[in-house]
Design a protein around this motif. Structure first.
Motif, PDB file in Angstrom:
ATOM      1  N   TYR A 299       0.816  -1.218   0.000  1.00 31.12           N
ATOM      2  CA  TYR A 299       0.000   0.000   0.000  1.00 31.12           C
ATOM      3  C   TYR A 299       0.850   1.269   0.000  1.00 31.12           C
ATOM      4  N   ASP A 300       1.848   1.341   0.853  1.00 24.45           N
ATOM      5  CA  ASP A 300       2.702   2.539   0.918  1.00 24.45           C
ATOM      6  C   ASP A 300       3.485   2.733  -0.381  1.00 24.45           C
ATOM      7  N   TYR A 301       3.911   1.635  -0.988  1.00 25.66           N
ATOM      8  CA  TYR A 301       4.624   1.690  -2.270  1.00 25.66           C
ATOM      9  C   TYR A 301       3.719   2.301  -3.347  1.00 25.66           C
ATOM     10  N   ILE A 302       2.487   1.849  -3.414  1.00 21.58           N
ATOM     11  CA  ILE A 302       1.524   2.367  -4.395  1.00 21.58           C
ATOM     12  C   ILE A 302       1.264   3.847  -4.133  1.00 21.58           C
ATOM     13  N   PHE A 303       1.047   4.204  -2.881  1.00 17.24           N
ATOM     14  CA  PHE A 303       0.771   5.600  -2.531  1.00 17.24           C
ATOM     15  C   PHE A 303       1.957   6.492  -2.909  1.00 17.24           C
ATOM     16  N   ARG A 304       3.172   6.016  -2.636  1.00 11.44           N
ATOM     17  CA  ARG A 304       4.368   6.813  -2.948  1.00 11.44           C
ATOM     18  C   ARG A 304       4.468   7.075  -4.448  1.00 11.44           C
TER      19      ARG A 304
ATOM     20  N   THR B 196      -4.510   5.400  -5.244  1.00 12.14           N
ATOM     21  CA  THR B 196      -4.079   4.202  -4.515  1.00 12.14           C
ATOM     22  C   THR B 196      -5.259   3.254  -4.307  1.00 12.14           C
ATOM     23  N   GLN B 197      -6.403   3.796  -3.940  1.00 13.68           N
ATOM     24  CA  GLN B 197      -7.594   2.961  -3.772  1.00 13.68           C
ATOM     25  C   GLN B 197      -8.000   2.310  -5.093  1.00 13.68           C
ATOM     26  N   ASN B 198      -7.919   3.067  -6.179  1.00 19.00           N
ATOM     27  CA  ASN B 198      -8.243   2.513  -7.496  1.00 19.00           C
ATOM     28  C   ASN B 198      -7.287   1.396  -7.882  1.00 19.00           C
ATOM     29  N   VAL B 199      -6.013   1.563  -7.540  1.00 17.80           N
ATOM     30  CA  VAL B 199      -5.023   0.526  -7.844  1.00 17.80           C
ATOM     31  C   VAL B 199      -5.331  -0.744  -7.058  1.00 17.80           C
TER      32      VAL B 199
ATOM     33  N   ASP C 134       1.839 -13.293 -14.164  1.00 16.83           N
ATOM     34  CA  ASP C 134       2.404 -14.577 -14.573  1.00 16.83           C
ATOM     35  C   ASP C 134       3.817 -14.829 -14.039  1.00 16.83           C
ATOM     36  N   GLY C 135       4.378 -13.873 -13.333  1.00 20.15           N
ATOM     37  CA  GLY C 135       5.684 -14.077 -12.728  1.00 20.15           C
ATOM     38  C   GLY C 135       6.865 -13.897 -13.665  1.00 20.15           C
ATOM     39  N   ARG C 136       6.629 -13.487 -14.906  1.00 18.99           N
ATOM     40  CA  ARG C 136       7.745 -13.275 -15.830  1.00 18.99           C
ATOM     41  C   ARG C 136       8.569 -12.047 -15.445  1.00 18.99           C
ATOM     42  N   SER C 137       7.956 -11.096 -14.765  1.00 20.48           N
ATOM     43  CA  SER C 137       8.680  -9.928 -14.266  1.00 20.48           C
ATOM     44  C   SER C 137       8.530  -9.911 -12.751  1.00 20.48           C
ATOM     45  N   GLN C 138       9.224  -8.984 -12.126  1.00 27.15           N
ATOM     46  CA  GLN C 138       9.056  -8.841 -10.681  1.00 27.15           C
ATOM     47  C   GLN C 138       7.661  -8.299 -10.397  1.00 27.15           C
ATOM     48  N   PHE C 139       7.085  -8.702  -9.297  1.00 26.09           N
ATOM     49  CA  PHE C 139       5.754  -8.219  -8.941  1.00 26.09           C
ATOM     50  C   PHE C 139       5.761  -6.702  -8.781  1.00 26.09           C
ATOM     51  N   SER C 140       6.845  -6.156  -8.208  1.00 29.16           N
ATOM     52  CA  SER C 140       6.901  -4.707  -8.000  1.00 29.16           C
ATOM     53  C   SER C 140       6.882  -3.954  -9.331  1.00 29.16           C
ATOM     54  N   SER C 141       7.520  -4.489 -10.364  1.00 29.85           N
ATOM     55  CA  SER C 141       7.494  -3.854 -11.693  1.00 29.85           C
ATOM     56  C   SER C 141       6.099  -3.920 -12.290  1.00 29.85           C
ATOM     57  N   TRP C 142       5.461  -5.060 -12.156  1.00 31.76           N
ATOM     58  CA  TRP C 142       4.100  -5.244 -12.661  1.00 31.76           C
ATOM     59  C   TRP C 142       3.135  -4.286 -11.942  1.00 31.76           C
ATOM     60  N   LEU C 143       3.282  -4.194 -10.632  1.00 30.92           N
ATOM     61  CA  LEU C 143       2.436  -3.315  -9.841  1.00 30.92           C
ATOM     62  C   LEU C 143       2.704  -1.850 -10.167  1.00 30.92           C
ATOM     63  N   TYR C 144       3.974  -1.499 -10.399  1.00 35.24           N
ATOM     64  CA  TYR C 144       4.315  -0.125 -10.770  1.00 35.24           C
ATOM     65  C   TYR C 144       3.586   0.264 -12.049  1.00 35.24           C
ATOM     66  N   ARG C 145       3.544  -0.649 -13.022  1.00 36.33           N
ATOM     67  CA  ARG C 145       2.867  -0.361 -14.286  1.00 36.33           C
ATOM     68  C   ARG C 145       1.369  -0.133 -14.058  1.00 36.33           C
ATOM     69  N   ILE C 146       0.755  -0.935 -13.213  1.00 36.66           N
ATOM     70  CA  ILE C 146      -0.662  -0.740 -12.898  1.00 36.66           C
ATOM     71  C   ILE C 146      -0.867   0.627 -12.247  1.00 36.66           C
ATOM     72  N   ALA C 147       0.005   0.978 -11.301  1.00 38.56           N
ATOM     73  CA  ALA C 147      -0.100   2.275 -10.621  1.00 38.56           C
ATOM     74  C   ALA C 147       0.105   3.424 -11.601  1.00 38.56           C
ATOM     75  N   LEU C 148       1.089   3.308 -12.476  1.00 36.46           N
ATOM     76  CA  LEU C 148       1.355   4.352 -13.459  1.00 36.46           C
ATOM     77  C   LEU C 148       0.163   4.538 -14.395  1.00 36.46           C
TER      78      LEU C 148
ATOM     79  N   THR D 127      11.409  -2.486 -18.369  1.00 34.33           N
ATOM     80  CA  THR D 127      10.395  -3.497 -18.086  1.00 34.33           C
ATOM     81  C   THR D 127       9.041  -2.840 -17.862  1.00 34.33           C
ATOM     82  N   ILE D 128       9.020  -1.790 -17.087  1.00 33.40           N
ATOM     83  CA  ILE D 128       7.764  -1.100 -16.782  1.00 33.40           C
ATOM     84  C   ILE D 128       7.210  -0.397 -18.011  1.00 33.40           C
TER      85      ILE D 128
END
Length: 180
Positions: A35-40, A56-59, A71-85, A156-157
């Motif tokens: 959550y804090d990562y998404i908010f940041r 953040t709530q929408n994400v 699918d795990g081909r990338s890091q979860f944090s990179s995948w999540l960053y793209r969703i947040a962006l 990646t992102i």
């Protein structure tokens, strides 16, 4: 290990797998850990706490709907960053349609205050110039300099090659010299 995770907690990759399989407790743990990562991310792009909270709530909602697609081909944090962006961009487009003046790329984090007022003015001038860059150059500059990401992680992102990110950053630097 994330900020909210303890040594006894399963790693985020394991929680993500469980959450993708429908485990609600695992999903709650993923959200709590990220959550804090998404908010940041949202705050750095939007510069407004209320807007960042909305994004953040929408994400989190998007994450609930799409975590099975990770699918795990990338890091979860990179995948999540793209969703947040993408959520930030959606918010900016909606705000622009409503005639609101959105301040993008407010890159001074609340925890890193400049050492003096002159530094603050200089930082604001730099990021004001960054706001004028084309979208892909702006994205690359934010991730590489604002998020301290490697060109590989940024690629990646952004869904491009690392050399393309390097080119975006190079072109941004040339443009910024003219703007500053």
């Amino acid at each position: 290990m994330t900020l909210n995770q303890t040594e006894n907690d399963p790693p985020i990759s394991e929680l993500v797998k469980l959450a993708a399989g429908g485990d609600r407790d695992a999903f709650a743990a993923v959200v709590d850990a990220q959550y804090d990562y998404i908010f940041r991310i949202a705050f750095k792009w939007l510069g407004d706490k209320s807007d960042a909270e909305d994004v953040t709530q929408n994400v989190v909602i998007k994450l609930a709907k799409s975590i099975q697609q990770f699918d795990g081909r990338s890091q979860f944090s990179s995948w999540l960053y793209r969703i947040a962006l993408n959520a930030v961009r959606d918010h900016q487009r909606a705000s622009n349609r409503q005639g609101r003046n959105v301040v993008a790329l407010s890159l001074v984090s609340p925890t890193s205050a400049p050492s003096n007022q002159e530094d603050d003015v200089t930082m604001n001038e730099v990021w004001s110039a960054v706001r004028q860059l084309p979208e892909k150059q702006r994205d690359a500059v934010l991730m590489v300099y604002g998020e301290d990401m490697s060109h590989a992680d940024c690629a990646t992102i952004m869904g491009c090659k690392e050399s393309t990110v390097s080119w975006y950053v190079h072109e941004a630097k040339k443009s910024l010299k003219g703007l500053l």
